[in-house]
Design a protein around this motif. Sequence first.
Motif, PDB file in Angstrom:
ATOM      1  N   GLU A 153     -14.485  -2.239  -4.735  1.00 20.55           N
ATOM      2  CA  GLU A 153     -13.505  -2.392  -3.655  1.00 20.55           C
ATOM      3  C   GLU A 153     -13.259  -1.072  -2.939  1.00 20.55           C
ATOM      4  O   GLU A 153     -12.885  -1.050  -1.765  1.00 20.55           O
ATOM      5  CB  GLU A 153     -12.160  -2.850  -4.224  1.00 20.55           C
TER       6      GLU A 153
ATOM      7  N   GLN B  17      -8.252   6.123   1.325  1.00 19.03           N
ATOM      8  CA  GLN B  17      -9.492   5.682   0.684  1.00 19.03           C
ATOM      9  C   GLN B  17     -10.459   5.131   1.728  1.00 19.03           C
ATOM     10  O   GLN B  17     -10.048   4.681   2.798  1.00 19.03           O
ATOM     11  CB  GLN B  17      -9.213   4.612  -0.383  1.00 19.03           C
TER      12      GLN B  17
ATOM     13  N   GLY C  70      -3.829   0.228  -2.754  1.00 18.25           N
ATOM     14  CA  GLY C  70      -2.863  -0.861  -2.919  1.00 18.25           C
ATOM     15  C   GLY C  70      -3.571  -2.176  -2.690  1.00 18.25           C
ATOM     16  O   GLY C  70      -4.801  -2.208  -2.567  1.00 18.25           O
ATOM     17  N   GLY C  71      -2.831  -3.266  -2.612  1.00 20.47           N
ATOM     18  CA  GLY C  71      -3.477  -4.557  -2.394  1.00 20.47           C
ATOM     19  C   GLY C  71      -2.520  -5.719  -2.413  1.00 20.47           C
ATOM     20  O   GLY C  71      -1.300  -5.551  -2.278  1.00 20.47           O
TER      21      GLY C  71
ATOM     22  N   HIS D  65       0.844  -1.198   0.000  1.00 19.33           N
ATOM     23  CA  HIS D  65       0.000   0.000   0.000  1.00 19.33           C
ATOM     24  C   HIS D  65       0.874   1.241   0.000  1.00 19.33           C
ATOM     25  O   HIS D  65       2.028   1.186   0.436  1.00 19.33           O
ATOM     26  CB  HIS D  65      -0.952  -0.017   1.208  1.00 19.33           C
TER      27      HIS D  65
ATOM     28  N   GLU E 177      -2.255  -2.567  -8.737  1.00 20.70           N
ATOM     29  CA  GLU E 177      -3.366  -2.289  -7.819  1.00 20.70           C
ATOM     30  C   GLU E 177      -3.813  -0.834  -7.925  1.00 20.70           C
ATOM     31  O   GLU E 177      -4.999  -0.527  -7.848  1.00 20.70           O
ATOM     32  CB  GLU E 177      -2.975  -2.605  -6.376  1.00 20.70           C
TER      33      GLU E 177
ATOM     34  N   GLU F 163      -7.498   0.581  -8.616  1.00 16.24           N
ATOM     35  CA  GLU F 163      -8.203   1.329  -7.571  1.00 16.24           C
ATOM     36  C   GLU F 163      -8.264   2.838  -7.826  1.00 16.24           C
ATOM     37  O   GLU F 163      -9.152   3.518  -7.313  1.00 16.24           O
ATOM     38  CB  GLU F 163      -7.565   1.062  -6.203  1.00 16.24           C
TER      39      GLU F 163
HETATM   40 MN    MN Z   1      -6.819  -2.600  -2.041  1.00 16.83          MN
END
Ligand code: MN
Length: 198
Positions: A137, A46, A57-58, A22, A74, A78
């Motif tokens: 998401e 977020q 991020g992820g 992230h 990511e 996003e």
């Molecule tokens: Mn994420």
Amino acid sequence: MASGQLLRAEALACTGHRHACHVMLYSDTKSQLFGRIPIRHVVLMQVRFDGLLGFPGGLVDPSKETLEAGLTRELLEELGVAVPVSEEDHVESRLAPAVSAAPSNLITHFYVKKMEEEQIREVEKASASTAVDHGLEVMGMVRVPLFSTKRGGGLGFFLSHSFIGNARSQLINSLLRLHLLSAPELQCALRSSLKMHA
Ligand code: MN
Ligand code: GTP
Ligand code: MN
Ligand code: MN
Ligand code: MN
Ligand code: MN
């Protein structure tokens, strides 16, 4: 190195672990709230699908892509923009705390990246329009209020919301380390965020 932290290389050598990356995107700004309170910096977070605040991020599978390439992927999902993040932007990696009795197998990697204010605005526009994860998401990007009002509003109230994982300390530590606000200003905000929970 602070306790619980891992070097990036050590973290990558942990087999059988999941990895999440992230990033805190931020810029300087000359904007003034109400035309008189300098807000100094724009910091992006977020609202996640689960209602918690976090950073964009992820999950990244390091056997398929580098941590930074995965993070950039990511961000494209996003934010709708492929913000390039490099190894130089890496701040820390750590093992996430255990959930109840089960030991954690998630390693979280955190990055910060300074941008131009105009680039931040492009991210905000794209995240609300072209980002594939918008409304799914990610419920929306938000700016972190860095100022404090007399009644403890601003950063204090923001910090009293609920955050995913250790995103709240990632935010606080970054604000201090990058000198986005002073230690006394932060102390004041932390005190007011605790009062909100009382
Ligand atoms: Mn994420
Ligand atoms: P999917 O595409 O649905 O898998 O989501 P994702 O890849 O975007 O994953 P997500 O961003 O939810 O991050 C994965 C895990 O990392 C989460 O389940 C949290 O445990 C943790 N996490 C999420 N956001 C943050 C954050 O801002 N800071 C920290 N430290 N951990 C986070
Ligand atoms: Mn994602
Ligand atoms: Mn993902
Ligand atoms: Mn996804
Ligand atoms: Mn500053």
